[in-house]
Design an enzyme around this catalytic site. Structure first.
Site, PDB file in Angstrom:
ATOM      1  N   HIS A 115     -25.233  -4.903  -7.522  1.00 37.21           N
ATOM      2  CA  HIS A 115     -24.251  -4.480  -8.525  1.00 37.21           C
ATOM      3  C   HIS A 115     -23.397  -3.332  -7.999  1.00 37.21           C
ATOM      4  O   HIS A 115     -22.163  -3.358  -8.119  1.00 37.21           O
ATOM      5  CB  HIS A 115     -24.962  -4.061  -9.813  1.00 37.21           C
ATOM      6  N   LYS A 132     -17.818   3.239 -22.148  1.00 37.09           N
ATOM      7  CA  LYS A 132     -19.212   2.858 -22.401  1.00 37.09           C
ATOM      8  C   LYS A 132     -19.729   3.327 -23.754  1.00 37.09           C
ATOM      9  O   LYS A 132     -20.731   2.788 -24.241  1.00 37.09           O
ATOM     10  CB  LYS A 132     -20.115   3.507 -21.336  1.00 37.09           C
ATOM     11  N   ARG A 159     -12.892  -0.082  -5.872  1.00 30.06           N
ATOM     12  CA  ARG A 159     -12.382   0.723  -4.755  1.00 30.06           C
ATOM     13  C   ARG A 159     -12.233  -0.154  -3.518  1.00 30.06           C
ATOM     14  O   ARG A 159     -12.922   0.037  -2.512  1.00 30.06           O
ATOM     15  CB  ARG A 159     -13.345   1.882  -4.465  1.00 30.06           C
ATOM     16  N   ARG A 182     -13.830  -2.303 -19.199  1.00 30.53           N
ATOM     17  CA  ARG A 182     -13.536  -2.022 -17.786  1.00 30.53           C
ATOM     18  C   ARG A 182     -12.184  -1.381 -17.570  1.00 30.53           C
ATOM     19  O   ARG A 182     -11.995  -0.602 -16.634  1.00 30.53           O
ATOM     20  CB  ARG A 182     -13.616  -3.322 -16.980  1.00 30.53           C
ATOM     21  N   GLU A 211     -18.406  -8.805 -12.441  1.00 30.77           N
ATOM     22  CA  GLU A 211     -18.856  -9.386 -11.170  1.00 30.77           C
ATOM     23  C   GLU A 211     -18.763 -10.910 -11.190  1.00 30.77           C
ATOM     24  O   GLU A 211     -18.379 -11.529 -10.195  1.00 30.77           O
ATOM     25  CB  GLU A 211     -20.292  -8.954 -10.882  1.00 30.77           C
ATOM     26  N   GLU A 232     -29.161  -5.175 -18.706  1.00 28.81           N
ATOM     27  CA  GLU A 232     -30.016  -4.116 -18.172  1.00 28.81           C
ATOM     28  C   GLU A 232     -31.405  -4.172 -18.811  1.00 28.81           C
ATOM     29  O   GLU A 232     -31.626  -4.867 -19.798  1.00 28.81           O
ATOM     30  CB  GLU A 232     -29.397  -2.736 -18.472  1.00 28.81           C
ATOM     31  N   THR A 240     -24.133   0.578 -27.337  1.00 27.32           N
ATOM     32  CA  THR A 240     -25.122   0.104 -26.381  1.00 27.32           C
ATOM     33  C   THR A 240     -26.209  -0.571 -27.213  1.00 27.32           C
ATOM     34  O   THR A 240     -26.802   0.077 -28.072  1.00 27.32           O
ATOM     35  CB  THR A 240     -25.727   1.288 -25.591  1.00 27.32           C
ATOM     36  N   ASP A 253     -28.163   6.241 -18.044  1.00 31.06           N
ATOM     37  CA  ASP A 253     -27.957   4.927 -17.453  1.00 31.06           C
ATOM     38  C   ASP A 253     -27.928   5.080 -15.931  1.00 31.06           C
ATOM     39  O   ASP A 253     -27.164   5.891 -15.409  1.00 31.06           O
ATOM     40  CB  ASP A 253     -26.622   4.364 -17.952  1.00 31.06           C
ATOM     41  N   ASP A 262     -25.393  -2.802 -22.066  1.00 30.36           N
ATOM     42  CA  ASP A 262     -24.509  -1.632 -22.016  1.00 30.36           C
ATOM     43  C   ASP A 262     -23.062  -2.118 -22.009  1.00 30.36           C
ATOM     44  O   ASP A 262     -22.400  -2.170 -20.978  1.00 30.36           O
ATOM     45  CB  ASP A 262     -24.834  -0.834 -20.747  1.00 30.36           C
ATOM     46  N   TYR A 279     -12.575   7.238 -15.247  1.00 25.76           N
ATOM     47  CA  TYR A 279     -13.886   7.608 -14.686  1.00 25.76           C
ATOM     48  C   TYR A 279     -13.867   8.599 -13.532  1.00 25.76           C
ATOM     49  O   TYR A 279     -14.930   9.080 -13.138  1.00 25.76           O
ATOM     50  CB  TYR A 279     -14.680   6.360 -14.301  1.00 25.76           C
ATOM     51  N   THR A 300     -26.843  -2.263 -14.493  1.00 21.71           N
ATOM     52  CA  THR A 300     -26.685  -3.714 -14.450  1.00 21.71           C
ATOM     53  C   THR A 300     -27.603  -4.344 -13.410  1.00 21.71           C
ATOM     54  O   THR A 300     -27.675  -3.885 -12.276  1.00 21.71           O
ATOM     55  CB  THR A 300     -25.229  -4.069 -14.106  1.00 21.71           C
ATOM     56  N   TYR A 344     -28.057   3.048 -11.946  1.00 18.80           N
ATOM     57  CA  TYR A 344     -27.116   2.205 -11.206  1.00 18.80           C
ATOM     58  C   TYR A 344     -27.936   1.658 -10.044  1.00 18.80           C
ATOM     59  O   TYR A 344     -27.562   1.783  -8.883  1.00 18.80           O
ATOM     60  CB  TYR A 344     -26.002   3.155 -10.732  1.00 18.80           C
ATOM     61  N   GLU A 383     -23.239  -5.443 -19.743  1.00 21.11           N
ATOM     62  CA  GLU A 383     -24.082  -5.124 -18.598  1.00 21.11           C
ATOM     63  C   GLU A 383     -25.502  -5.475 -18.993  1.00 21.11           C
ATOM     64  O   GLU A 383     -26.065  -4.876 -19.916  1.00 21.11           O
ATOM     65  CB  GLU A 383     -23.962  -3.654 -18.199  1.00 21.11           C
ATOM     66  N   GLN A 388     -12.587   2.238 -18.613  1.00 22.39           N
ATOM     67  CA  GLN A 388     -13.452   2.876 -17.615  1.00 22.39           C
ATOM     68  C   GLN A 388     -12.706   3.151 -16.300  1.00 22.39           C
ATOM     69  O   GLN A 388     -12.832   4.238 -15.722  1.00 22.39           O
ATOM     70  CB  GLN A 388     -14.657   1.959 -17.362  1.00 22.39           C
TER      71      GLN A 388
END
Lengths: 404, 404
Positions: A129, A249, A138, A233, A354, A197, A253, A122, A229, A240, A340, A124, A195, A236
Site C-alpha cells: 500500500h 479522513k 508522488r 483522495r 490502488e 483495515e 471511520t 492510523d 477508513d 496533506y 490499508t 501505514y 481503506e 487529502q
C-alpha cells in the site's frame, strides 16, 4: 487457553463462523431498553449482565454499560477467565436452563458502536500500500520514503468520528485542487474511497511516561475490529503537506459492531513476511508475528478485492510499541489501525485508489471511486481454534449524497 | 454583554489581572475532597456548586463535576447568563454574606486539568512560524507549501496526553536520524522544544455531517486556554513524512488550569493582518477577526520571547469552520490550537527551533533546545473590558530526564 472440544448446545452455532471458539463482544439493545454488553454465539446475542449477576460475578456491572470500555479495562486475566466461563456456559448442557432465556436472536436487536473511542491512530503498515500510494501521489519521487522500513509510520485520526458499521457516510465537501488548476475549489469530493483495515482496541491503559514493550501486546490489547477508513483522495492530496491527512479522513471511520477478543485469534498468528533492515531493539520482539486474516471488499454485493492481512510488513505489537515508545499513554478504548491492507496482486489491493491506479485504470464494471448510493462491506475471516474459520465483525457503509 | 462598571468587593481583585471582567473557569479540589468547578476572582477560587445550589440554579450539578465538560455543554446562552450572575454576586455588597464563605484562597487548592479532552487538533496558523519551519526543515524547497495560504493547515494530535499546567514533562525517547547518519538510532530526544500556542475549547457540539459556519464560532467555542505543544524536533524531522507529526508531539501537551470564557475577550478582537488570496467563501466571515493577546515565553525565570497572537494569519473562526467543513462532528471538550505563535521579529518567535534557527544560532545565554531541569512558563494577557489587561491561564512545565 483451554479451547472447547465439545460443541455448543446453541442451535446453529457449531460449524458456523460464530462458533464457540469465536465469542466476540458487542453492545446491543432491545426496543425501549438501554444498550448493554453481549457476546455473539451463532445468530444470537447472549445478554451477559443477568447471567453474570445470577452467578454473582463482580464483572456484571461492566456488562450493564453502553460500551465495552469498563469490561476491557478489567484486563487480560479477567478477559481470559470470562472466556473460559462463557465456553462452559455455552457447551455444558446443564447450563442451558440458566443461559437460554438470555439468548436473543440477532434479528431482534439493535447493535451499537462497541467502544467509546479515545485516541485513534492510523498506521501505514502495508509495504504494498505505501509503495502504491507513493507512486500515485508522488510519481516523480522515490515511492517509499526513507523512514518507512525503520518505523511503523502512523498519525492521529479523529476519534470522535469513529462510527458503527451501518452508519451512512455523507460524501464530504472540502477544498481540492487538480494539478492543472490555478487555484483550489470547494465542493463535494469526487474521489471518495475506502481503506480496508484491521483495528486494535486497547483494554489496559498505561501511565504517561510508560511504554508498552513489543512483547507485551496481549497485556494491553483487548481485541480486534474490522475498520474502514473512508478517505477523500482529492481533499487529502491537496491538504496533506506537510502535516499529514486531516479532512480527507476525519469525516467518518467505520468499525464493526463486534470486537473479537485476542484469544479467539490464537490460531491466526503467523510469521511476518520478513523485515529488512532488522528493526531497532524496541521494535524487535522475541518472535515477530502477524495475523493470518483474510479480508473481502464487497462493493454493491460483488467481491472486488481480497486483501491478505498476513502480507503486512509491520506487526500489531510493533505498532503499539512504537506508539508508546516516547512515553505517550494509552487508555481503555484507544483504537489503532493497521492502515490499508494491500497484497502484491492487483485484486488484493485494499483501496479504490490502488485498484483504479489513481483513477486511471477502472476496475470491475468500470469503477474508479465511490458513487452516491454505493454500499461497501468489508468481511474478515481467520483460522479458529477448532479447525474451521471464524468471522470477525464486518463493516458496512453506504454513501449518501453531499450536503452542499 | 453587560460588563461590570462597579468594583468587586473581593479583596485584591480590582485592578488585578483576575478582575471581575475576567472570571475564568477551572477545576479545583481541597485536601481530601473531590475535584469540582470554580471560577477565579483575584487570588481566590469561588466554589460554584454550593452558591448555585443555594440559589436553586439547575446548573449547580454541572459545577459538581470533575471537568468543565458538562458546564460547557450548556451552551452560549447559559454561559452568558452565568457571567451576568457571577458579576452581580461579586460586585454587589449585599451578596457578600452568601458568597464569601465559598471563596477559597488559591494557595489552599489543587488545580486540575480543566477539561476531559476529546479530539485535539493543532493548526499551523502563523505565517511567520510556517515560513521559518519550512526554511529550517526544507532548506532546498519553497518555505511555504502551495496550500498554506488557501486553508488553515492542521492535523490531529493526541487528546489523551493533554496534561494540566505544572505536569512534569519527561524527555521522550524515540528514533531520530541526523542528515549525515546512515541509519536511525534510538535514544532520548536531543532537540526538545516548546510551541507557544493558544487553545480553543469546544462547548457546544455538532452532529456528524453538520458544519460550523465561519460566523458561528461563539456558538460553539466556550473559551480559551494557554497551550504548550512540547515537540521533539529530532523525532519529528525523521518521522513526519508523509503522514505528519506523531511521536514528536504526542508525549505531552500542556494546557492552563484556567479556561477564559469568550466573553472575557470581548475587547480583544482585532482585525487580522490581512489574507491574500481572499479565502474561499466557507472561510470568509463577515469580518475576519483575530485576538490581540500578548504572550511571554519564560525560560527559568527569564522572558526569552514575546509572541503576538494578533499577528496570526488564520483566525480561530476560520480554523473551526475548516475543521468541520467536511462534516466532521465536534464534541464538548474538543480542543483545537493555533499552532506556534511567531511574530516577524526574532524575539517574537514561539519555539526554540526558530529562536535558535534550527540550533545554529544560540539565543539568550547560549541556549538552543531544552535541557533537563528547565522550566518553561507561558503567560498570556489581553485587553479587558474595564480598560486594563486580563491574564489568561498560564502554562508551566519542567523537563525531567529521559527514562531510558
Amino acid at each position: 487457553m483451554n479451547e472447547p472440544t465439545t460443541d455448543s448446545w446453541v442451535e446453529g452455532a457449531t460449524g458456523s463462523p460464530f462458533d464457540v471458539d469465536n465469542l466476540p463482544y458487542g453492545v446491543f439493545s432491545l426496543p425501549g431498553e438501554e444498550p448493554r454488553v453481549g457476546v455473539r454465539i451463532g445468530d444470537h446475542v447472549l445478554d451477559l449482565s443477568p447471567v453474570a449477576a445470577s452467578e454473582m460475578l463482580d464483572v456484571h456491572q461492566a456488562f450493564q454499560q453502553p460500551t465495552l470500555n469498563a469490561l476491557m479495562a478489567e484486563g487480560r486475566a479477567v478477559r481470559q477467565s470470562l472466556r473460559s466461563w462463557l465456553t462452559g456456559l455455552l457447551t455444558d448442557e446443564t447450563e442451558r436452563d440458566l443461559v437460554e432465556p438470555h439468548l436473543v436472536p440477532l434479528a431482534d436487536v439493535e447493535l451499537h458502536l462497541p467502544v467509546a473511542v479515545g485516541d485513534y491512530v492510523d498506521f501505514y503498515a502495508s509495504l504494498e500500500h505505501a509503495t502504491n500510494v507513493g507512486r500515485i501521489f508522488r510519481p516523480d519521487a522515490e515511492a517509499l520514503l526513507p523512514n518507512w522500513r525503520h518505523l511503523p509510520v502512523g498519525y492521529h485520526g479523529r476519534g470522535g468520528t469513529v462510527v458503527a458499521s451501518g452508519t451512512e457516510i455523507v460524501r464530504p465537501c472540502g477544498q481540492r485542487k487538480a494539478p492543472g488548476d490555478d487555484a483550489p475549489t470547494y465542493g463535494p469530493s469526487t474521489r471518495l474511497d475506502i481503506e480496508a483495515e484491521l483495528g486494535f482496541v486497547v483494554g489496559t491503559g498505561t501511565a504517561l511516561g510508560d511504554r508498552v514493550g513489543v512483547d507485551d501486546f496481549a497485556d494491553h490489547v483487548f481485541g480486534v475490529v474490522g475498520l474502514n477508513d473512508w478517505s477523500a483522495r482529492d481533499i487529502q492530496a491537496w491538504e496533506y503537506v506537510p502535516l499529514g491527512p486531516f479532512l480527507g479522513k476525519s469525516f467518518g471511520t467505520s468499525v464493526s459492531h463486534w470486537v473479537t477478543p485476542l484469544e479467539a485469534l490464537d490460531a491466526a498468528w503467523t510469521d511476518l513476511p520478513g523485515q529488512d533492515p532488522e528493526p531497532l531493539p524496541y521494535l524487535a520482539p522475541d518472535r515477530a508475528r502477524g495475523l493470518d486474516i483474510d479480508v473481502e471488499v464487497v462493493l454493491n454485493g460483488e467481491v472486488v478485492s481480497r486483501p491478505p492481512y498476513a502480507s503486512m510488513y509491520w506487526s500489531p505489537a510493533q505498532m503499539l510499541a512504537h506508539l508508546t515508545v516516547n512515553g505517550a499513554s494509552v487508555r481503555p478504548g484507544d483504537l489503532f489501525a493497521s492502515g490499508t491492507i494491500s497484497g502484491a496482486e492487483r485484486e488484493q489491493r485494499g483501496s479504490f485508489l490502488e485498484l483504479s491506479w489513481g483513477g486511471q485504470e477502472p476496475f470491475g464494471d468500470g469503477r474508479t471511486f465511490l458513487e452516491d448510493g454505493d454500499e461497501v462491506v468489508l468481511r474478515y475471516t481467520a483460522p479458529g481454534t477448532r479447525g474451521g474459520r471464524i468471522a470477525l465483525g464486518e463493516v458496512s457503509g453506504r454513501i449518501a449524497p453531499a450536503r452542499t
